[in-house]
Structures are given as C-alpha cells and as structure tokens.
Design a protein around this motif. Structure first.
Motif, short mmCIF file in Angstrom:
data_model
loop_
_atom_site.label_atom_id
_atom_site.label_comp_id
_atom_site.label_asym_id
_atom_site.label_seq_id
_atom_site.Cartn_x
_atom_site.Cartn_y
_atom_site.Cartn_z
N ASP A 19 57.41 12.82 20.45
CA ASP A 19 57.81 11.72 19.55
C ASP A 19 59.31 11.43 19.71
OD1 ASP A 19 55.47 10.99 18.37
OD2 ASP A 19 55.69 12.28 16.60
N TRP A 42 44.97 19.10 10.71
CA TRP A 42 45.17 18.45 12.00
C TRP A 42 44.54 17.06 11.94
CZ3 TRP A 42 48.45 20.31 15.35
CH2 TRP A 42 48.67 21.67 15.47
N HIS A 53 53.68 14.04 9.17
CA HIS A 53 53.80 15.13 10.14
C HIS A 53 55.29 15.50 10.25
CE1 HIS A 53 55.07 12.15 13.18
NE2 HIS A 53 54.14 11.40 12.60
N ASP A 94 54.28 18.03 19.98
CA ASP A 94 54.07 16.71 19.39
C ASP A 94 55.41 16.13 18.92
OD1 ASP A 94 52.54 14.57 18.22
OD2 ASP A 94 52.98 15.48 16.28
N HIS A 95 56.21 16.99 18.27
CA HIS A 95 57.52 16.56 17.77
C HIS A 95 58.42 16.11 18.93
CE1 HIS A 95 61.18 16.85 15.21
NE2 HIS A 95 61.72 17.03 16.39
N ARG A 128 49.59 27.21 17.31
CA ARG A 128 49.83 26.13 16.34
C ARG A 128 51.26 25.61 16.46
NH1 ARG A 128 49.45 26.38 9.69
NH2 ARG A 128 50.88 24.66 9.37
N ARG A 163 47.00 12.27 20.59
CA ARG A 163 47.59 13.60 20.37
C ARG A 163 47.17 14.13 19.02
NH1 ARG A 163 52.94 11.84 22.01
NH2 ARG A 163 53.70 12.28 19.92
N ARG A 164 46.96 15.46 18.95
CA ARG A 164 46.65 16.08 17.66
C ARG A 164 47.96 16.42 16.99
NH1 ARG A 164 43.69 21.05 17.64
NH2 ARG A 164 42.92 20.55 15.58
N ARG A 165 48.04 16.11 15.69
CA ARG A 165 49.27 16.44 14.96
C ARG A 165 48.92 17.01 13.59
NH1 ARG A 165 52.10 10.69 15.24
NH2 ARG A 165 53.36 12.04 16.53
N ARG A 166 49.82 17.84 13.14
CA ARG A 166 49.62 18.50 11.85
C ARG A 166 50.27 17.66 10.77
NH1 ARG A 166 46.29 23.09 11.21
NH2 ARG A 166 46.77 23.98 9.20
N TYR A 200 57.72 15.38 12.47
CA TYR A 200 58.73 14.44 12.96
C TYR A 200 59.02 13.37 11.91
CZ TYR A 200 61.19 11.30 16.13
OH TYR A 200 62.15 10.51 16.71
N TYR A 203 51.24 17.16 6.78
CA TYR A 203 51.49 17.94 5.56
C TYR A 203 51.47 17.03 4.34
CZ TYR A 203 52.96 21.60 8.75
OH TYR A 203 52.98 22.55 9.74
N GLN A 229 51.79 23.53 19.61
CA GLN A 229 51.23 22.18 19.54
C GLN A 229 52.07 21.28 18.62
OE1 GLN A 229 47.01 22.14 19.02
NE2 GLN A 229 46.88 20.06 19.82
N GLU A 230 52.50 21.82 17.50
CA GLU A 230 53.31 21.02 16.57
C GLU A 230 54.64 20.63 17.20
OE1 GLU A 230 52.85 23.55 12.70
OE2 GLU A 230 53.43 21.52 12.13
#
Lengths: 114, 233
Positions: free
Chosen positions: B33, A64, A24, B29-30, B22, A71-74, A26, A76, B25-26
């Motif tokens: 974290d 996702w 993801h 989340d970042h 989108r 938590r939902r995360r994307r 991060y 790649y 939400q991304e």
C-alpha cells in the motif's frame, strides 16, 4: 512531536483512529497522520504490535478480508469494551489537558512594571 | 527489498509460526500500500522508503514478542488455577479410593508418610493461595499501557506469583508421588493399583503442562530481550 511522548499514548491514539470505523493497519496510520494534521509521524511498524496488543485486551476485534486488489488484509474494529475504554481515556486526557493548560497559563512570565 | 525485509521480520518471530505468518501478511499488505501511494516513479526507491518508514525489523519483532509473551502469561495464570483444581480432585479421588478399599499404608512407612503428608499439605495450600493471587492480580488489574515501566513491573510480579505457585504445586505432586509409592509398597499388584497410579499420572501431566507453558514464556521473553539487545547494538 516527541516520539517518546507519542508512544506513551499510542493505545489511545490507535483507539481514537478506529473510532471512525473499521480499518486495516495502513488506513489506521493514514487516519492518525491526517487527523493529527501530520503532527504524529511514528515509525509505521509500531502500530501493528499496538493493534495486536489491543486485540489481545479485547478492545479491538479483527478479521481477514479480501480487498478489490485480491490481497488479503486484516481489518480491525473497536469492540464495545474498546469504545468504553476510549471514552474513559478521552475523559482522563481532557482533565489532564485542562490542568496542564491552566498551569501553563498561570506560569506565563509577567511583564515587569515600568 | 520488501521480501528481504519480510524475511527478517518473519524469521525473528519464527518461535511462533502462526504469529509469524500473520505478521508477514499484514506487513506485506502495508508495504505494498505504501509503495502504491508513493508518488516516486522509481519503484526501488519507493520500496526503500516504505521499509525505512516502517522501522527496524528486530525492534518491531521484539514488541510483537512481548505482546505474545503477555498473552501467554495471562493464559498461564488461568491454567495454574485449573491445574491446581485437577490435582485436588485427583488427590481426593485417590484418598477416597484408599478409604473405600480399606487400603492402609504399611506400618514401617507411616513415620515417613506423616512427614511427607505435612509437606504435601503446606505445598498444596501454598500453591492454591498463590494461584488465586496470581490469577486475581492478572485479571483484576488493568495492564499498564505499552512501553511503560509499570507494564514490565506488572508482568514481573505476575510471573513471580505464577512461578512460585507452580513450584509449590510441583512439590505437592512429588509428595503425592512419594505417598502413593509408600502406599503401594508391599501391596499385591492388581487392577485396584491402577486407580492411584492413574490419578498420579494425571497430576504429573498437569505439572508437565504448566512446565511446558512456563518454558514457552521464558523462551519468548529471552527472545524479546535478544531482539532488543540486537537493536541497541
């Protein structure tokens, strides 16, 4: 390292970070920081438009997932096309780096004869 | 602090609700974290640092907007090729219908019809050539890397080809409309008239779809420029 220089190679940097496996946003930034020995310290937000752009170019895929925290995360991942693009860019970069290295070595100031 | 930052980012991308959701939400989340990984005990300070490291929201939104505009420009190039083909089929179907029903243009309309037909042909074939050129340019060339001037140049050239191809198609459809009006003038209204009217409506719808796409791309490009200007102030 100069920010502008980094931005010019951002796509290659992101592809290289994902070569180790899906991640993801991060985690991609953490990999870039760790693998560059903390030398690459971009504004973190610049990575996300790059991820979207590379996905649009079909070099990355994303989906996702739900993390343990709920938590939902994307996440790649490199596509086949992305792997090929990375291999090409790696070869071009190696050539460029060798050429610049050779030039800089040749340009070292010579000591004056006594 | 994080919700306010996310609101600013999402509102700058409000032109595209699904992209805005989108990204929100991304980024959320970042940032969560980043806060969790921060050794600072003060959560407020950790949030402030996470937001500062992420960067200026309008600069990031501008980059997302450029990515969205680029995606839409590529789909526009493909849409133009498809629409030109649909207009061609509609035109041919109408002409075939006139031939099958031995429906000829009124004598007094023929001189004007001849001129309009000439304009129609040139405009249509111009749109065909430019649509193919625009599509080949966008698909056949690799998009230059981000933040390079070559990338802006690439999209400027592609947009110009698409815009001229669409303009030529619009001229062709207007000419078709005039020719259909000439053909229908003085004719008895019957169910037979519905075929040319329906084929014209199809052509107008094709041009409408392209116009709508061009408007959306123009809005995105203007939005990206406004966000960039806001950052440079």
């Amino acid at each position: 390292m100069e920010g502008e220089m980094l931005k010019g190679h951002l796509d290659m940097i992101v592809l290289a970070a994902l070569a180790a496996g899906p991640a993801h946003g991060y985690a991609v930034i953490e990999r870039i920081r760790r693998n560059s020995g903390q030398a690459f310290d971009l504004p973190e937000g610049t990575i996300y438009p790059a991820l979207h752009r590379l996905e649009q170019a079909a070099l990355l895929s994303s989906r996702w997932v739900t993390a343990e925290s709920g938590r939902r995360r994307r996440v790649y991942a490199l596509t086949r096309r992305g792997e090929r693009a990375l291999a090409e860019r790696r070869a071009v970069w190696q050539q460029f780096s060798d050429a610049i290295g050779g030039l800089l070595q040749g340009a070292r100031p010579r000591r004056r004869p006594a | 602090m994080i919700p306010a930052y996310l609101d600013a980012l999402a509102s700058a991308l409000s032109f595209d609700p699904s992209l805005s959701r989108r990204v929100r939400q991304e980024v959320e989340d970042h940032l969560l974290d980043a806060v969790a990984a921060d050794p600072a005990r003060d959560r407020r300070e950790a949030e402030r640092q996470a937001v500062a490291r992420f960067g200026e929201p309008h600069a990031i939104a501008a980059e997302f907007t450029r990515v969205a505009a680029a995606r839409q420009a590529r789909s526009l190039a493909a849409a133009i090729v498809v629409m030109v083909f649909v207009v061609f089929i509609a035109m041919k179907a109408r002409v075939a219908w006139y031939a099958a029903t031995a429906w000829t243009m009124a004598e007094d309309m023929r001189p004007a019809g001849g001129i309009v037909l000439l304009i129609d042909r040139y405009a249509f074939w111009t749109s065909v050539l430019l649509a193919i050129a625009g599509f080949a340019y966008m698909v056949g060339r690799r998009i230059p890397p981000a933040l390079h001037r070559a990338r802006d140049r690439y999209f400027r050239h592609a947009s110009l080809l698409c815009a001229i191809a669409t303009a030529a198609l619009v001229v062709s459809v207007i000419s078709d409309g005039l020719l259909t009006a000439f053909q229908l003038r003085g004719a008895q209204w019957s169910t037979q008239s519905l075929i040319p009217i329906f084929s014209m409506a199809l052509e107008v719808a094709c041009v409408g779809v392209l116009g709508w796409q061009i408007r959306a791309i123009t809005r995105k490009a203007a939005c990206a420029r406004a966000l960039e200007n806001r950052c440079s102030l």
